[in-house]
Design a protein around this motif. Structure first.
Motif, PDB file in Angstrom:
ATOM      1  N   GLU A 104      69.371  45.477  53.432  1.00  0.00           N
ATOM      2  CA  GLU A 104      69.561  44.053  53.727  1.00  0.00           C
ATOM      3  C   GLU A 104      68.480  43.571  54.697  1.00  0.00           C
ATOM      4  O   GLU A 104      67.951  42.466  54.547  1.00  0.00           O
ATOM      5  CB  GLU A 104      70.946  43.806  54.308  1.00  0.00           C
ATOM      6  CG  GLU A 104      71.208  42.356  54.649  1.00  0.00           C
ATOM      7  CD  GLU A 104      71.048  41.394  53.479  1.00  0.00           C
ATOM      8  OE1 GLU A 104      70.567  40.272  53.706  1.00  0.00           O
ATOM      9  OE2 GLU A 104      71.389  41.762  52.334  1.00  0.00           O
ATOM     10  N   ALA A 105      68.142  44.397  55.684  1.00  0.00           N
ATOM     11  CA  ALA A 105      67.086  44.033  56.631  1.00  0.00           C
ATOM     12  C   ALA A 105      65.744  43.890  55.906  1.00  0.00           C
ATOM     13  O   ALA A 105      64.955  42.988  56.217  1.00  0.00           O
ATOM     14  CB  ALA A 105      66.986  45.069  57.741  1.00  0.00           C
ATOM     15  N   VAL A 106      65.486  44.766  54.942  1.00  0.00           N
ATOM     16  CA  VAL A 106      64.244  44.688  54.163  1.00  0.00           C
ATOM     17  C   VAL A 106      64.214  43.399  53.346  1.00  0.00           C
ATOM     18  O   VAL A 106      63.201  42.696  53.307  1.00  0.00           O
ATOM     19  CB  VAL A 106      64.083  45.922  53.252  1.00  0.00           C
ATOM     20  CG1 VAL A 106      63.007  45.706  52.201  1.00  0.00           C
ATOM     21  CG2 VAL A 106      63.766  47.154  54.084  1.00  0.00           C
ATOM     22  N   SER A 107      65.334  43.070  52.711  1.00  0.00           N
ATOM     23  CA  SER A 107      65.347  41.843  51.902  1.00  0.00           C
ATOM     24  C   SER A 107      65.204  40.611  52.794  1.00  0.00           C
ATOM     25  O   SER A 107      64.536  39.646  52.414  1.00  0.00           O
ATOM     26  CB  SER A 107      66.610  41.766  51.046  1.00  0.00           C
ATOM     27  OG  SER A 107      67.758  41.628  51.849  1.00  0.00           O
ATOM     28  N   GLN A 108      65.785  40.649  53.985  1.00  0.00           N
ATOM     29  CA  GLN A 108      65.618  39.540  54.931  1.00  0.00           C
ATOM     30  C   GLN A 108      64.157  39.424  55.357  1.00  0.00           C
ATOM     31  O   GLN A 108      63.613  38.319  55.426  1.00  0.00           O
ATOM     32  CB  GLN A 108      66.518  39.746  56.155  1.00  0.00           C
ATOM     33  CG  GLN A 108      66.320  38.728  57.251  1.00  0.00           C
ATOM     34  CD  GLN A 108      66.682  37.323  56.835  1.00  0.00           C
ATOM     35  OE1 GLN A 108      67.570  37.122  56.012  1.00  0.00           O
ATOM     36  NE2 GLN A 108      66.008  36.342  57.374  1.00  0.00           N
ATOM     37  N   ALA A 109      63.513  40.543  55.626  1.00  0.00           N
ATOM     38  CA  ALA A 109      62.098  40.529  56.008  1.00  0.00           C
ATOM     39  C   ALA A 109      61.236  40.006  54.863  1.00  0.00           C
ATOM     40  O   ALA A 109      60.260  39.282  55.095  1.00  0.00           O
ATOM     41  CB  ALA A 109      61.646  41.925  56.428  1.00  0.00           C
ATOM     42  N   GLY A 115      75.563  57.365  56.875  1.00  0.00           N
ATOM     43  CA  GLY A 115      74.179  57.256  56.399  1.00  0.00           C
ATOM     44  C   GLY A 115      74.050  56.264  55.268  1.00  0.00           C
ATOM     45  O   GLY A 115      73.085  55.491  55.212  1.00  0.00           O
ATOM     46  N   ARG A 116      75.028  56.257  54.368  1.00  0.00           N
ATOM     47  CA  ARG A 116      75.017  55.309  53.250  1.00  0.00           C
ATOM     48  C   ARG A 116      75.130  53.871  53.782  1.00  0.00           C
ATOM     49  O   ARG A 116      74.422  52.978  53.322  1.00  0.00           O
ATOM     50  CB  ARG A 116      76.160  55.609  52.282  1.00  0.00           C
ATOM     51  CG  ARG A 116      76.083  54.787  51.010  1.00  0.00           C
ATOM     52  CD  ARG A 116      77.184  55.139  50.015  1.00  0.00           C
ATOM     53  NE  ARG A 116      77.103  56.533  49.618  1.00  0.00           N
ATOM     54  CZ  ARG A 116      78.129  57.383  49.635  1.00  0.00           C
ATOM     55  NH1 ARG A 116      79.322  56.992  50.044  1.00  0.00           N
ATOM     56  NH2 ARG A 116      77.975  58.631  49.236  1.00  0.00           N
ATOM     57  N   ALA A 117      76.016  53.676  54.767  1.00  0.00           N
ATOM     58  CA  ALA A 117      76.160  52.339  55.360  1.00  0.00           C
ATOM     59  C   ALA A 117      74.859  51.924  56.058  1.00  0.00           C
ATOM     60  O   ALA A 117      74.447  50.754  55.987  1.00  0.00           O
ATOM     61  CB  ALA A 117      77.315  52.326  56.351  1.00  0.00           C
ATOM     62  N   GLU A 132      62.975  56.349  55.960  1.00  0.00           N
ATOM     63  CA  GLU A 132      63.499  57.386  56.855  1.00  0.00           C
ATOM     64  C   GLU A 132      65.003  57.562  56.677  1.00  0.00           C
ATOM     65  O   GLU A 132      65.501  58.696  56.616  1.00  0.00           O
ATOM     66  CB  GLU A 132      63.184  57.030  58.312  1.00  0.00           C
ATOM     67  CG  GLU A 132      61.728  57.159  58.672  1.00  0.00           C
ATOM     68  CD  GLU A 132      61.425  56.628  60.066  1.00  0.00           C
ATOM     69  OE1 GLU A 132      62.367  56.237  60.804  1.00  0.00           O
ATOM     70  OE2 GLU A 132      60.240  56.608  60.423  1.00  0.00           O
ATOM     71  N   HIS A 133      65.732  56.448  56.597  1.00  0.00           N
ATOM     72  CA  HIS A 133      67.187  56.531  56.418  1.00  0.00           C
ATOM     73  C   HIS A 133      67.548  57.156  55.073  1.00  0.00           C
ATOM     74  O   HIS A 133      68.505  57.936  54.977  1.00  0.00           O
ATOM     75  CB  HIS A 133      67.828  55.153  56.550  1.00  0.00           C
ATOM     76  CG  HIS A 133      67.766  54.574  57.930  1.00  0.00           C
ATOM     77  ND1 HIS A 133      67.929  55.314  59.076  1.00  0.00           N
ATOM     78  CD2 HIS A 133      67.545  53.310  58.349  1.00  0.00           C
ATOM     79  CE1 HIS A 133      67.823  54.538  60.133  1.00  0.00           C
ATOM     80  NE2 HIS A 133      67.587  53.309  59.724  1.00  0.00           N
ATOM     81  N   THR A 134      66.779  56.821  54.049  1.00  0.00           N
ATOM     82  CA  THR A 134      67.033  57.376  52.719  1.00  0.00           C
ATOM     83  C   THR A 134      66.787  58.888  52.719  1.00  0.00           C
ATOM     84  O   THR A 134      67.590  59.650  52.147  1.00  0.00           O
ATOM     85  CB  THR A 134      66.132  56.683  51.681  1.00  0.00           C
ATOM     86  OG1 THR A 134      66.371  55.274  51.729  1.00  0.00           O
ATOM     87  CG2 THR A 134      66.420  57.179  50.279  1.00  0.00           C
ATOM     88  N   LEU A 135      65.716  59.312  53.363  1.00  0.00           N
ATOM     89  CA  LEU A 135      65.432  60.745  53.447  1.00  0.00           C
ATOM     90  C   LEU A 135      66.510  61.470  54.252  1.00  0.00           C
ATOM     91  O   LEU A 135      66.924  62.580  53.890  1.00  0.00           O
ATOM     92  CB  LEU A 135      64.055  60.983  54.070  1.00  0.00           C
ATOM     93  CG  LEU A 135      62.855  60.571  53.218  1.00  0.00           C
ATOM     94  CD1 LEU A 135      61.556  60.731  53.995  1.00  0.00           C
ATOM     95  CD2 LEU A 135      62.814  61.357  51.920  1.00  0.00           C
ATOM     96  N   GLU A 161      72.357  50.883  53.413  1.00  0.00           N
ATOM     97  CA  GLU A 161      72.675  49.554  52.887  1.00  0.00           C
ATOM     98  C   GLU A 161      72.294  48.464  53.881  1.00  0.00           C
ATOM     99  O   GLU A 161      71.744  47.420  53.497  1.00  0.00           O
ATOM    100  CB  GLU A 161      74.160  49.462  52.541  1.00  0.00           C
ATOM    101  CG  GLU A 161      74.551  50.271  51.326  1.00  0.00           C
ATOM    102  CD  GLU A 161      76.053  50.317  51.085  1.00  0.00           C
ATOM    103  OE1 GLU A 161      76.808  49.649  51.848  1.00  0.00           O
ATOM    104  OE2 GLU A 161      76.479  51.004  50.163  1.00  0.00           O
ATOM    105  N   ALA A 162      72.574  48.699  55.158  1.00  0.00           N
ATOM    106  CA  ALA A 162      72.197  47.722  56.185  1.00  0.00           C
ATOM    107  C   ALA A 162      70.678  47.573  56.248  1.00  0.00           C
ATOM    108  O   ALA A 162      70.154  46.458  56.402  1.00  0.00           O
ATOM    109  CB  ALA A 162      72.748  48.146  57.543  1.00  0.00           C
ATOM    110  N   GLN A 163      69.969  48.679  56.113  1.00  0.00           N
ATOM    111  CA  GLN A 163      68.513  48.625  56.161  1.00  0.00           C
ATOM    112  C   GLN A 163      67.954  47.923  54.931  1.00  0.00           C
ATOM    113  O   GLN A 163      66.955  47.211  55.020  1.00  0.00           O
ATOM    114  CB  GLN A 163      67.923  50.034  56.294  1.00  0.00           C
ATOM    115  CG  GLN A 163      66.461  50.047  56.612  1.00  0.00           C
ATOM    116  CD  GLN A 163      66.143  49.359  57.924  1.00  0.00           C
ATOM    117  OE1 GLN A 163      66.900  49.446  58.884  1.00  0.00           O
ATOM    118  NE2 GLN A 163      65.031  48.655  57.963  1.00  0.00           N
TER     119      GLN A 163
END
Length: 149
Positions: A92-97, A83-85, A34-37, A88-90
């Protein structure tokens, strides 16, 4: 006698935690998409605004309209940076998950391996018990010294 794993509840808990980690990863991936879109849409809006501004520049333009376009372009660029930030934060959240899911999968596999070893011990104990019963019957039938009656 039926087999019962003493740590079955722990294994069930580990399975549930793995499933929850999978669901969390799915949610995080959905948010990332969603954030990427949204970021792509912001970039497209900025390009459209710049194209409109370039079209208006060819004609005579009042200073307030010029300032309006410049402010609009500036705001879109700020929104793109935000949006870019966020993307990037998301990420990191995906890699943490993903790391969490990997840990949960390993924990579950350890418990399943322990269950398998425990089950093998159970089967071995059953075979030994059967062998002892067969030996005892042989001794009762033929005597201790192997004499035939």
């Amino acid at each position: 006698m039926a087999y019962h794993f003493k740590l079955e509840t722990v294994l069930g808990l580990r399975r549930n935690l793995e499933e929850l980690a999978q669901q969390k990863l799915a949610r995080e991936l959905t948010l990332l998409e969603e954030h990427t879109l949204r970021l792509a849409a912001l970039r497209q809006q900025r390009l459209e605004l710049i194209a409109e501004f370039e079209e208006e520049k060819n004609r005579q333009m009042l200073a307030p309209v010029f300032a309006f376009y410049m402010e609009g372009i500036f705001r879109k660029e700020q929104a793109i940076e935000a949006g870019r930030a966020l993307v990037e934060a998301q990420q990191e959240a995906v890699s943490q998950a993903r790391r969490e899911l990997t840990g949960r999968v390993q924990d579950k596999k350890v418990m399943e391996k322990a269950r398998e070893r425990d089950y093998q011990k159970f089967l071995l104990a059953g075979l030994k018990k059967e062998q002892n019963e067969a030996d005892e019957q042989m001794m009762l039938r033929f005597g201790r010294k192997g004499n035939l009656h």
